[in-house]
Design an enzyme around this catalytic site. Structure first.
Site, PDB file in Angstrom:
ATOM      1  N   ARG A  12       0.859  -1.204   0.000  1.00 49.14           N
ATOM      2  CA  ARG A  12       0.000   0.000   0.000  1.00 49.14           C
ATOM      3  C   ARG A  12       0.884   1.239   0.000  1.00 49.14           C
ATOM      4  O   ARG A  12       2.051   1.187   0.367  1.00 49.14           O
ATOM      5  CB  ARG A  12      -0.879   0.026   1.251  1.00 49.14           C
ATOM      6  CG  ARG A  12      -1.919  -1.077   1.280  1.00 49.14           C
ATOM      7  CD  ARG A  12      -3.051  -0.755   2.231  1.00 49.14           C
ATOM      8  NE  ARG A  12      -2.592  -0.555   3.595  1.00 49.14           N
ATOM      9  CZ  ARG A  12      -2.959   0.473   4.368  1.00 49.14           C
ATOM     10  NH1 ARG A  12      -3.791   1.396   3.933  1.00 49.14           N
ATOM     11  NH2 ARG A  12      -2.496   0.573   5.599  1.00 49.14           N
ATOM     12  N   ALA A  83       7.915   0.024   6.042  1.00 49.66           N
ATOM     13  CA  ALA A  83       6.734  -0.087   6.902  1.00 49.66           C
ATOM     14  C   ALA A  83       6.754   0.972   7.996  1.00 49.66           C
ATOM     15  O   ALA A  83       7.768   1.157   8.671  1.00 49.66           O
ATOM     16  CB  ALA A  83       6.678  -1.480   7.539  1.00 49.66           C
ATOM     17  N   GLY A  84       5.648   1.661   8.166  1.00 53.29           N
ATOM     18  CA  GLY A  84       5.595   2.682   9.205  1.00 53.29           C
ATOM     19  C   GLY A  84       4.158   3.012   9.575  1.00 53.29           C
ATOM     20  O   GLY A  84       3.244   2.835   8.762  1.00 53.29           O
ATOM     21  N   TYR A 147       6.591   9.519  16.467  1.00 54.94           N
ATOM     22  CA  TYR A 147       6.953   9.305  15.058  1.00 54.94           C
ATOM     23  C   TYR A 147       8.271  10.003  14.718  1.00 54.94           C
ATOM     24  O   TYR A 147       9.163   9.425  14.096  1.00 54.94           O
ATOM     25  CB  TYR A 147       5.816   9.828  14.186  1.00 54.94           C
ATOM     26  CG  TYR A 147       5.937   9.572  12.710  1.00 54.94           C
ATOM     27  CD1 TYR A 147       5.437   8.401  12.146  1.00 54.94           C
ATOM     28  CD2 TYR A 147       6.503  10.513  11.859  1.00 54.94           C
ATOM     29  CE1 TYR A 147       5.519   8.169  10.771  1.00 54.94           C
ATOM     30  CE2 TYR A 147       6.591  10.291  10.492  1.00 54.94           C
ATOM     31  CZ  TYR A 147       6.091   9.120   9.952  1.00 54.94           C
ATOM     32  OH  TYR A 147       6.170   8.895   8.596  1.00 54.94           O
ATOM     33  N   LYS A 151      11.691   8.190  13.488  1.00 48.09           N
ATOM     34  CA  LYS A 151      12.262   8.467  12.163  1.00 48.09           C
ATOM     35  C   LYS A 151      13.654   9.093  12.276  1.00 48.09           C
ATOM     36  O   LYS A 151      14.512   8.882  11.408  1.00 48.09           O
ATOM     37  CB  LYS A 151      11.322   9.361  11.359  1.00 48.09           C
ATOM     38  CG  LYS A 151       9.989   8.683  11.011  1.00 48.09           C
ATOM     39  CD  LYS A 151      10.186   7.511  10.069  1.00 48.09           C
ATOM     40  CE  LYS A 151       8.890   6.913   9.585  1.00 48.09           C
ATOM     41  NZ  LYS A 151       9.099   5.836   8.590  1.00 48.09           N
ATOM     42  N   TYR A 179       5.559  15.368   2.697  1.00 45.76           N
ATOM     43  CA  TYR A 179       4.145  14.960   2.743  1.00 45.76           C
ATOM     44  C   TYR A 179       3.735  14.432   1.369  1.00 45.76           C
ATOM     45  O   TYR A 179       3.758  15.154   0.379  1.00 45.76           O
ATOM     46  CB  TYR A 179       3.277  16.136   3.191  1.00 45.76           C
ATOM     47  CG  TYR A 179       3.351  16.334   4.699  1.00 45.76           C
ATOM     48  CD1 TYR A 179       2.341  15.856   5.530  1.00 45.76           C
ATOM     49  CD2 TYR A 179       4.454  16.935   5.300  1.00 45.76           C
ATOM     50  CE1 TYR A 179       2.421  16.002   6.911  1.00 45.76           C
ATOM     51  CE2 TYR A 179       4.545  17.083   6.672  1.00 45.76           C
ATOM     52  CZ  TYR A 179       3.524  16.613   7.475  1.00 45.76           C
ATOM     53  OH  TYR A 179       3.607  16.746   8.840  1.00 45.76           O
TER      54      TYR A 179
HETATM   55  N1  CAA Z   1       1.526  23.906  15.547  1.00 42.53           N
HETATM   56  C1  CAA Z   1       1.085  24.620  16.616  1.00 42.53           C
HETATM   57  N2  CAA Z   1      -0.056  24.354  17.257  1.00 42.53           N
HETATM   58  C2  CAA Z   1      -0.809  23.355  16.795  1.00 42.53           C
HETATM   59  C3  CAA Z   1      -0.420  22.569  15.708  1.00 42.53           C
HETATM   60  C4  CAA Z   1       0.795  22.887  15.063  1.00 42.53           C
HETATM   61  N3  CAA Z   1       1.219  22.207  14.009  1.00 42.53           N
HETATM   62  N4  CAA Z   1      -1.365  21.634  15.508  1.00 42.53           N
HETATM   63  C5  CAA Z   1      -2.316  21.808  16.435  1.00 42.53           C
HETATM   64  N5  CAA Z   1      -1.978  22.858  17.213  1.00 42.53           N
HETATM   65  C6  CAA Z   1      -2.718  23.405  18.340  1.00 42.53           C
HETATM   66  C7  CAA Z   1      -4.207  23.513  18.026  1.00 42.53           C
HETATM   67  O1  CAA Z   1      -4.446  24.684  17.292  1.00 42.53           O
HETATM   68  C8  CAA Z   1      -4.801  23.548  19.410  1.00 42.53           C
HETATM   69  O2  CAA Z   1      -4.666  24.830  19.952  1.00 42.53           O
HETATM   70  P1  CAA Z   1      -5.840  25.460  20.828  1.00 42.53           P
HETATM   71  O3  CAA Z   1      -6.024  24.531  21.990  1.00 42.53           O
HETATM   72  O4  CAA Z   1      -5.317  26.792  21.182  1.00 42.53           O
HETATM   73  O5  CAA Z   1      -7.038  25.489  19.905  1.00 42.53           O
HETATM   74  C9  CAA Z   1      -3.859  22.625  20.206  1.00 42.53           C
HETATM   75  O6  CAA Z   1      -2.665  22.502  19.424  1.00 42.53           O
HETATM   76  C10 CAA Z   1      -4.424  21.231  20.404  1.00 42.53           C
HETATM   77  O7  CAA Z   1      -4.971  20.821  19.189  1.00 42.53           O
HETATM   78  P2  CAA Z   1      -6.128  19.783  19.129  1.00 42.53           P
HETATM   79  O8  CAA Z   1      -7.156  20.028  20.168  1.00 42.53           O
HETATM   80  O9  CAA Z   1      -6.552  19.671  17.714  1.00 42.53           O
HETATM   81  O10 CAA Z   1      -5.364  18.470  19.623  1.00 42.53           O
HETATM   82  P3  CAA Z   1      -5.726  17.014  19.290  1.00 42.53           P
HETATM   83  O11 CAA Z   1      -5.596  16.221  20.540  1.00 42.53           O
HETATM   84  O12 CAA Z   1      -6.981  16.895  18.531  1.00 42.53           O
HETATM   85  O13 CAA Z   1      -4.480  16.541  18.363  1.00 42.53           O
HETATM   86  C11 CAA Z   1      -3.064  16.593  16.434  1.00 42.53           C
HETATM   87  C12 CAA Z   1      -3.904  17.368  17.415  1.00 42.53           C
HETATM   88  C13 CAA Z   1      -3.310  15.100  16.489  1.00 42.53           C
HETATM   89  C14 CAA Z   1      -1.594  16.817  16.708  1.00 42.53           C
HETATM   90  C15 CAA Z   1      -3.487  17.130  15.070  1.00 42.53           C
HETATM   91  O14 CAA Z   1      -3.210  18.508  15.059  1.00 42.53           O
HETATM   92  C16 CAA Z   1      -2.771  16.495  13.925  1.00 42.53           C
HETATM   93  O15 CAA Z   1      -3.141  15.399  13.481  1.00 42.53           O
HETATM   94  N6  CAA Z   1      -1.741  17.152  13.413  1.00 42.53           N
HETATM   95  C17 CAA Z   1      -1.014  16.657  12.255  1.00 42.53           C
HETATM   96  C18 CAA Z   1       0.215  15.967  12.694  1.00 42.53           C
HETATM   97  C19 CAA Z   1       0.955  15.574  11.466  1.00 42.53           C
HETATM   98  O16 CAA Z   1       1.464  16.398  10.720  1.00 42.53           O
HETATM   99  N7  CAA Z   1       1.032  14.293  11.211  1.00 42.53           N
HETATM  100  C20 CAA Z   1       1.691  13.841  10.028  1.00 42.53           C
HETATM  101  C21 CAA Z   1       1.020  12.604   9.548  1.00 42.53           C
HETATM  102  S1  CAA Z   1       1.608  12.116   7.954  1.00 42.53           S
HETATM  103  C22 CAA Z   1       3.094  11.469   8.268  1.00 42.53           C
HETATM  104  O17 CAA Z   1       3.529  11.284   9.364  1.00 42.53           O
HETATM  105  C23 CAA Z   1       3.902  11.082   7.068  1.00 42.53           C
HETATM  106  C24 CAA Z   1       5.193  11.780   7.055  1.00 42.53           C
HETATM  107  O18 CAA Z   1       6.208  11.149   7.293  1.00 42.53           O
HETATM  108  C25 CAA Z   1       5.246  13.181   6.660  1.00 42.53           C
END
Ligand code: CAA
Length: 240
Positions: A12, A83-84, A147, A151, A179
């Site tokens: 996948r 795998a990750g 993560y 990494k 991304y």
């Molecule tokens: N920078 C600063 N602040 C951030 C932020 C960021 N990047 N992301 C969220 N926040 C803040 C929110 O705005 C929120 O602030 P307030 O409380 O003032 O509103 C606070 O952090 C908490 O946010 P949430 O209530 O939304 O927290 P949550 O428990 O729902 O979790 C999270 C948030 C899971 C981290 C979500 O923001 C998220 O999924 N972020 C993406 C993380 C990411 O980039 N993952 C990559 C996946 S893809 C991958 O990993 C492949 C690769 O190799 C690139």
């Protein structure tokens, strides 16, 4: 004789494109997967690439799985540790289960897979190991303490194995995708994803095939002088 390539998480996302690209480049390919039987079957039906099920987080299962692949296809010449998993949460909400699951798969998984294959590569005086790390192992990422740590660990492991493998004709390199348009990135909340795309100078997500081409190059004879390297493919989002 065609070389044998084993791709973990190879049915996948980025891994499927890597498996297909290696097959197109002339390798005999085996794709490992951990959970999604339906996707693995569809992948094998479409590509003719056999899929083997085991978890890279389980050391004994890796040793058994590698033995099965080698019995079917021959010794593994090219190992792609792709795998990750993610279990994203801000650190104050992150559970030990979330931490351990990600470290066990993304970091220890590379140990588990490489360890049983390494002695054979050393004996045969040839090997290519390509580890799929991430931009977020280079720069860190809000919500990804587990993560990003896994990494970043992959990069330290890559550089060490490169030094140890050099005298045995084994190269070990890392690719750091940014991304990429996969299920993993699509699972990020849409608003967050849009904000991330805004930070990518080329203005779009990457394509899995763009990562696959990096892997095919690093596996090739043309890349024999490249080892311990980190190839970043991230649309200019982070310059390392
Ligand atoms: N920078 C600063 N602040 C951030 C932020 C960021 N990047 N992301 C969220 N926040 C803040 C929110 O705005 C929120 O602030 P307030 O409380 O003032 O509103 C606070 O952090 C908490 O946010 P949430 O209530 O939304 O927290 P949550 O428990 O729902 O979790 C999270 C948030 C899971 C981290 C979500 O923001 C998220 O999924 N972020 C993406 C993380 C990411 O980039 N993952 C990559 C996946 S893809 C991958 O990993 C492949 C690769 O190799 C690139």
């Amino acid at each position: 004789m065609a070389r044998v390539a084993l791709v973990t998480g190879g049915s996948r996302g980025i891994g499927a494109e890597i498996s297909k690209a290696l097959k197109t480049a002339g390798y005999k390919v085996a794709a490992n997967y951990a959970g999604n039987d339906e996707a693995a079957k569809a992948f094998s039906d479409e590509t003719g690439i056999p899929a083997y099920k085991w978890s890279v987080a389980d050391y004994d299962a890796c040793a058994e799985g590698v033995a099965r692949v080698e019995a079917d296809l021959g010794p593994v010449d090219v190992l792609v540790n792709n795998a990750g998993i993610t279990r994203d949460a801000p650190f104050h909400k992150m559970t030990r289960e979330q931490w351990n699951a990600v470290i066990d798969t993304n970091l220890t998984g590379i140990f588990n897979m490489t360890h049983p294959i390494w002695p054979g590569m050393r004996e045969r005086k040839f090997g290519r190991v390509v580890n799929i790390s991430s931009i977020n192992g280079q720069k860190g990422q809000f919500g990804q303490a587990n993560y990003a740590a896994s990494k970043a660990g992959d990069l330290g492991l890559t550089k060490t194995l490169a030094q140890e493998g050099a005298r045995a004709g084994i190269t070990v390199n890392a690719v750091c995708p940014g991304y990429i348009a996969t299920d993993m990135v699509m699972a990020v909340p849409e608003k967050v994803r849009e904000a991330i795309i805004g930070q990518i100078p080329v203005g779009r997500l990457g394509e899995p095939a763009e990562i696959a081409r990096c892997v095919v190059f690093l596996a090739s004879d043309d890349a024999g002088f490249i080892t311990g390297a980190t190839l970043s493919a991230n649309g200019g989002q982070y310059l390392a």
